[in-house]
Design a protein around this motif. Structure first.
Motif, PDB file in Angstrom:
ATOM      1  N   ALA A 302     -21.225  13.727  58.341  1.00  0.00           N
ATOM      2  CA  ALA A 302     -21.237  14.285  56.986  1.00  0.00           C
ATOM      3  C   ALA A 302     -20.161  13.635  56.118  1.00  0.00           C
ATOM      4  O   ALA A 302     -20.415  13.265  54.963  1.00  0.00           O
ATOM      5  CB  ALA A 302     -21.021  15.801  57.043  1.00  0.00           C
ATOM      6  N   ASP A 303     -18.976  13.505  56.676  1.00  0.00           N
ATOM      7  CA  ASP A 303     -17.879  12.946  55.897  1.00  0.00           C
ATOM      8  C   ASP A 303     -18.054  11.446  55.675  1.00  0.00           C
ATOM      9  O   ASP A 303     -17.671  10.908  54.628  1.00  0.00           O
ATOM     10  CB  ASP A 303     -16.541  13.224  56.593  1.00  0.00           C
ATOM     11  CG  ASP A 303     -16.293  14.714  56.766  1.00  0.00           C
ATOM     12  OD1 ASP A 303     -16.945  15.509  56.051  1.00  0.00           O
ATOM     13  OD2 ASP A 303     -15.464  15.097  57.606  1.00  0.00           O
ATOM     14  N   GLY A 304     -18.647  10.767  56.644  1.00  0.00           N
ATOM     15  CA  GLY A 304     -18.806   9.327  56.527  1.00  0.00           C
ATOM     16  C   GLY A 304     -19.745   8.906  55.410  1.00  0.00           C
ATOM     17  O   GLY A 304     -19.492   7.911  54.717  1.00  0.00           O
ATOM     18  N   VAL A 305     -20.837   9.656  55.203  1.00  0.00           N
ATOM     19  CA  VAL A 305     -21.809   9.221  54.189  1.00  0.00           C
ATOM     20  C   VAL A 305     -21.230   9.290  52.776  1.00  0.00           C
ATOM     21  O   VAL A 305     -21.651   8.529  51.896  1.00  0.00           O
ATOM     22  CB  VAL A 305     -23.109  10.054  54.260  1.00  0.00           C
ATOM     23  CG1 VAL A 305     -23.802   9.850  55.588  1.00  0.00           C
ATOM     24  CG2 VAL A 305     -22.850  11.524  53.994  1.00  0.00           C
ATOM     25  N   MET A 306     -20.250  10.164  52.543  1.00  0.00           N
ATOM     26  CA  MET A 306     -19.689  10.274  51.196  1.00  0.00           C
ATOM     27  C   MET A 306     -18.881   9.044  50.794  1.00  0.00           C
ATOM     28  O   MET A 306     -18.604   8.839  49.613  1.00  0.00           O
ATOM     29  CB  MET A 306     -18.813  11.524  51.092  1.00  0.00           C
ATOM     30  CG  MET A 306     -19.570  12.836  51.212  1.00  0.00           C
ATOM     31  SD  MET A 306     -20.917  13.016  50.008  1.00  0.00           S
ATOM     32  CE  MET A 306     -19.991  13.127  48.474  1.00  0.00           C
ATOM     33  N   LEU A 307     -18.494   8.226  51.761  1.00  0.00           N
ATOM     34  CA  LEU A 307     -17.760   6.998  51.441  1.00  0.00           C
ATOM     35  C   LEU A 307     -18.616   6.006  50.658  1.00  0.00           C
ATOM     36  O   LEU A 307     -18.088   5.070  50.057  1.00  0.00           O
ATOM     37  CB  LEU A 307     -17.266   6.340  52.735  1.00  0.00           C
ATOM     38  CG  LEU A 307     -16.143   7.072  53.480  1.00  0.00           C
ATOM     39  CD1 LEU A 307     -15.921   6.447  54.847  1.00  0.00           C
ATOM     40  CD2 LEU A 307     -14.860   7.056  52.658  1.00  0.00           C
ATOM     41  N   CYS A 308     -19.937   6.196  50.672  1.00  0.00           N
ATOM     42  CA  CYS A 308     -20.836   5.285  49.947  1.00  0.00           C
ATOM     43  C   CYS A 308     -20.806   5.517  48.433  1.00  0.00           C
ATOM     44  O   CYS A 308     -21.128   4.607  47.661  1.00  0.00           O
ATOM     45  CB  CYS A 308     -22.265   5.452  50.450  1.00  0.00           C
ATOM     46  SG  CYS A 308     -22.497   5.145  52.210  1.00  0.00           S
ATOM     47  N   VAL A 309     -20.452   6.703  47.995  1.00  0.00           N
ATOM     48  CA  VAL A 309     -20.592   7.062  46.585  1.00  0.00           C
ATOM     49  C   VAL A 309     -19.740   6.201  45.652  1.00  0.00           C
ATOM     50  O   VAL A 309     -20.231   5.728  44.619  1.00  0.00           O
ATOM     51  CB  VAL A 309     -20.291   8.565  46.376  1.00  0.00           C
ATOM     52  CG1 VAL A 309     -20.340   8.924  44.891  1.00  0.00           C
ATOM     53  CG2 VAL A 309     -21.284   9.410  47.153  1.00  0.00           C
ATOM     54  N   PRO A 310     -18.443   5.951  45.959  1.00  0.00           N
ATOM     55  CA  PRO A 310     -17.641   5.169  45.008  1.00  0.00           C
ATOM     56  C   PRO A 310     -18.152   3.753  44.778  1.00  0.00           C
ATOM     57  O   PRO A 310     -17.789   3.121  43.775  1.00  0.00           O
ATOM     58  CB  PRO A 310     -16.245   5.143  45.666  1.00  0.00           C
ATOM     59  CG  PRO A 310     -16.226   6.334  46.564  1.00  0.00           C
ATOM     60  CD  PRO A 310     -17.622   6.470  47.067  1.00  0.00           C
ATOM     61  N   ALA A 311     -18.984   3.221  45.677  1.00  0.00           N
ATOM     62  CA  ALA A 311     -19.491   1.861  45.518  1.00  0.00           C
ATOM     63  C   ALA A 311     -20.646   1.775  44.534  1.00  0.00           C
ATOM     64  O   ALA A 311     -21.014   0.671  44.107  1.00  0.00           O
ATOM     65  CB  ALA A 311     -19.935   1.307  46.882  1.00  0.00           C
ATOM     66  N   LEU A 312     -21.219   2.904  44.137  1.00  0.00           N
ATOM     67  CA  LEU A 312     -22.397   2.895  43.263  1.00  0.00           C
ATOM     68  C   LEU A 312     -22.007   2.656  41.804  1.00  0.00           C
ATOM     69  O   LEU A 312     -20.945   3.083  41.360  1.00  0.00           O
ATOM     70  CB  LEU A 312     -23.151   4.218  43.400  1.00  0.00           C
ATOM     71  CG  LEU A 312     -23.701   4.507  44.801  1.00  0.00           C
ATOM     72  CD1 LEU A 312     -24.319   5.892  44.851  1.00  0.00           C
ATOM     73  CD2 LEU A 312     -24.726   3.448  45.209  1.00  0.00           C
ATOM     74  N   ARG A 313     -22.907   2.005  41.069  1.00  0.00           N
ATOM     75  CA  ARG A 313     -22.636   1.689  39.656  1.00  0.00           C
ATOM     76  C   ARG A 313     -23.906   1.870  38.834  1.00  0.00           C
ATOM     77  O   ARG A 313     -25.011   1.701  39.322  1.00  0.00           O
ATOM     78  CB  ARG A 313     -22.119   0.248  39.516  1.00  0.00           C
ATOM     79  CG  ARG A 313     -20.802   0.011  40.223  1.00  0.00           C
ATOM     80  CD  ARG A 313     -20.308  -1.415  40.078  1.00  0.00           C
ATOM     81  NE  ARG A 313     -19.063  -1.609  40.801  1.00  0.00           N
ATOM     82  CZ  ARG A 313     -17.855  -1.329  40.330  1.00  0.00           C
ATOM     83  NH1 ARG A 313     -17.732  -0.857  39.080  1.00  0.00           N
ATOM     84  NH2 ARG A 313     -16.776  -1.518  41.057  1.00  0.00           N
ATOM     85  N   GLY A 314     -23.693   2.198  37.546  1.00  0.00           N
ATOM     86  CA  GLY A 314     -24.816   2.296  36.629  1.00  0.00           C
ATOM     87  C   GLY A 314     -25.594   3.584  36.787  1.00  0.00           C
ATOM     88  O   GLY A 314     -25.314   4.420  37.637  1.00  0.00           O
ATOM     89  N   SER A 315     -26.600   3.739  35.928  1.00  0.00           N
ATOM     90  CA  SER A 315     -27.418   4.953  35.924  1.00  0.00           C
ATOM     91  C   SER A 315     -28.886   4.641  36.166  1.00  0.00           C
ATOM     92  O   SER A 315     -29.771   5.361  35.716  1.00  0.00           O
ATOM     93  CB  SER A 315     -27.269   5.671  34.580  1.00  0.00           C
ATOM     94  OG  SER A 315     -27.627   4.818  33.501  1.00  0.00           O
ATOM     95  N   SER A 316     -29.153   3.542  36.891  1.00  0.00           N
ATOM     96  CA  SER A 316     -30.532   3.138  37.145  1.00  0.00           C
ATOM     97  C   SER A 316     -31.196   4.088  38.126  1.00  0.00           C
ATOM     98  O   SER A 316     -30.552   4.919  38.778  1.00  0.00           O
ATOM     99  CB  SER A 316     -30.558   1.715  37.723  1.00  0.00           C
ATOM    100  OG  SER A 316     -29.958   1.702  39.006  1.00  0.00           O
ATOM    101  N   ALA A 317     -32.517   3.929  38.256  1.00  0.00           N
ATOM    102  CA  ALA A 317     -33.266   4.745  39.213  1.00  0.00           C
ATOM    103  C   ALA A 317     -32.786   4.488  40.635  1.00  0.00           C
ATOM    104  O   ALA A 317     -32.758   5.404  41.465  1.00  0.00           O
ATOM    105  CB  ALA A 317     -34.761   4.430  39.095  1.00  0.00           C
ATOM    106  N   GLY A 318     -32.373   3.241  40.920  1.00  0.00           N
ATOM    107  CA  GLY A 318     -31.860   2.917  42.245  1.00  0.00           C
ATOM    108  C   GLY A 318     -30.567   3.662  42.557  1.00  0.00           C
ATOM    109  O   GLY A 318     -30.369   4.133  43.686  1.00  0.00           O
ATOM    110  N   THR A 319     -29.678   3.754  41.559  1.00  0.00           N
ATOM    111  CA  THR A 319     -28.423   4.484  41.743  1.00  0.00           C
ATOM    112  C   THR A 319     -28.693   5.964  41.990  1.00  0.00           C
ATOM    113  O   THR A 319     -28.093   6.580  42.878  1.00  0.00           O
ATOM    114  CB  THR A 319     -27.515   4.318  40.515  1.00  0.00           C
ATOM    115  OG1 THR A 319     -27.148   2.940  40.378  1.00  0.00           O
ATOM    116  CG2 THR A 319     -26.254   5.157  40.660  1.00  0.00           C
ATOM    117  N   ILE A 320     -29.597   6.535  41.189  1.00  0.00           N
ATOM    118  CA  ILE A 320     -29.928   7.954  41.358  1.00  0.00           C
ATOM    119  C   ILE A 320     -30.540   8.195  42.732  1.00  0.00           C
ATOM    120  O   ILE A 320     -30.200   9.171  43.419  1.00  0.00           O
ATOM    121  CB  ILE A 320     -30.887   8.412  40.243  1.00  0.00           C
ATOM    122  CG1 ILE A 320     -30.169   8.354  38.888  1.00  0.00           C
ATOM    123  CG2 ILE A 320     -31.396   9.824  40.517  1.00  0.00           C
ATOM    124  CD1 ILE A 320     -31.070   8.649  37.708  1.00  0.00           C
TER     125      ILE A 320
END
Length: 424
Positions: A302-320
């Motif tokens: 559970a804690d490990g998957v949240m590390l992915c969030v800061p790497a995301l950028r933009g508001s595209s459908a892929g980001t969402i």
């Protein structure tokens, strides 16, 4: 339940359990919608800054720290359904103040902070009472099934609540959207007040015992019991870090990724389907692989998957889509931990002090959340939203690392019973 009455074939055949479940589900819907809408009122309608949002969340969580120990002893002296009913009525009335003040042009941050505090106070009473109520309604052997059902409803609320809150913010404006929470609290009141099974009240000798002595008994049990002590510490580590992370997360989505209110609600709602799956798994995996293995491994994932969030950028459908996938997985594993650890705590706690132990665990486990929210607001201003989100995501790993070294990790497929418990 009278000794001569056979237990229902299933908890779903138990009318009073169904009423508790419906009321708790409605209450969770109201709470989940409110958790999204109240900060969005501050951000969108009032233009609040990072530290103001941190303060708002801290004030809403402060009653856990200030009142949990008192509430636990107080609930143990009273009928849990009466406490839940009064808490629902109070939250309904308080939240209606927000749209009224908005329509009159009187809504500002001080009023919103006051509303958040009062809702937080009443939520402490409700949460302690409903967890104590489950133990009074069902047998020990049915706790896992009862917790799975209640946590499953909380998972469903995590699907509908944020999505509903985000959608209503977009359609009606944030101050009006809070009426959804008030409606669900009213629905909870209507269901819980219909519970008919008598609750045994403590005798006069117990009620004459000073409340501080009862509070001390709850604290002493947790300090002296290695398993309960580990539950409290691991909960505290998680809740502190998660409060900091969520304060930043609620700012990161609209301000860094520039997601609209409806998209924010959709992203947060993705935790719900995952949490529903986690609740269902919690009724099977611990008894198949062992409670300790499930707790530690699920917490790490559970804690490990949240590390992915800061790497995301933009508001595209892929980001969402990526955010929804992360939240989905986080929902699965965090809910699996939550239900499993709740079952452990309930199984090893004597029934007469369930309220005090629930409240003390909340005090220890969630009492640091106001400080976590303040820290999140400070870090967001000092380091920026993306960096501070990464820092707080890393600190989430403290909880599973502690659990791995604690007696919780050594729990097997069967839970230890309570001395003298006939169901043990």
């Amino acid at each position: 339940m009278k000794a001569s009455e056979p237990p229902p074939a299933s908890l779903w055949h138990d009318r009073d359990f169904r009423r508790l479940w419906i009321g708790q589900t409605a209450s969770q819907l109201g709470a989940q919608a409110g958790q999204v809408v109240l900060p969005l009122i501050a951000v969108i309608a009032l233009g609040a800054g990072t530290q103001q949002v941190g303060i708002l969340r801290a004030v809403q969580q402060a009653p856990i720290l200030l009142l949990s120990l008192f509430v636990g002893a107080w609930v143990d002296r009273r009928r849990s359904r009466d406490v839940m009913v009064l808490a629902d009525v109070g939250r309904t009335v308080v939240l209606v103040v927000v749209p009224v003040a908005h329509l009159l042009g009187l809504l500002d941050m001080p009023l919103l902070v006051l509303v958040a505090f009062l809702v937080g106070v009443l939520s402490v009473y409700f949460d302690v009472a409903y967890q104590a109520s489950l133990v009074r309604l069902v047998r020990r052997g049915r706790l896992a099934q009862g917790n799975s059902a209640l946590e499953g409803s909380r998972s469903a609320a995590q699907i509908a609540g944020p999505a509903l809150g985000g959608a209503l913010v977009s359609l009606l404006t944030a101050p009006i959207a809070i009426l959804a929470s008030a409606f669900f609290f009213a629905l909870s009141f209507l269901s819980i007040r219909r519970i008919r099974r008598p609750e045994s009240m403590p005798g006069p000798a117990v009620r004459r015992v000073r409340m501080w002595r009862q509070i001390h008994e709850g604290l002493h049990l947790i300090v002296s019991n290695p398993l309960l002590r580990a539950v409290g510490i691991s909960s505290a580590l998680f809740q502190f870090s998660f409060a900091a992370l969520m304060t930043i997360y609620l700012l990161f989505l609209p301000r860094t990724l520039h997601l609209p209110g409806a998209a924010v609600g959709l992203v947060l709602a993705a935790m719900g389907p995952g949490a529903l799956v986690g609740s269902l798994l919690s009724a099977r995996l611990p008894t198949r692989y062992g409670y300790g293995v499930v707790l530690v491994s699920a917490a790490l994932l559970a804690d490990g998957v949240m590390l992915c969030v800061p790497a995301l950028r933009g508001s595209s459908a892929g980001t969402i889509a990526a955010l929804m996938a992360v939240n989905l997985l986080f929902g699965v594993f965090s809910q699996l931990v939550d239900v499993t650890i709740t079952t452990v705590r309930q199984a090893i706690t004597p029934i007469p002090i369930q309220g005090r132990v629930v409240a003390t665990i909340n005090f220890v486990g969630m009492g640091l959340t106001p400080l976590g929210s303040l820290l999140g607001g400070y870090l967001a201003g000092a380091l920026g939203l993306r960096t501070s989100l990464l820092v707080t995501a890393v600190t989430l790993a403290l909880s599973p690392l502690f659990m791995a070294q604690s007696p919780l990790a050594r729990l097997g497929k069967d839970l230890p019973g309570i001395a003298g418990d006939p169901d043990g």
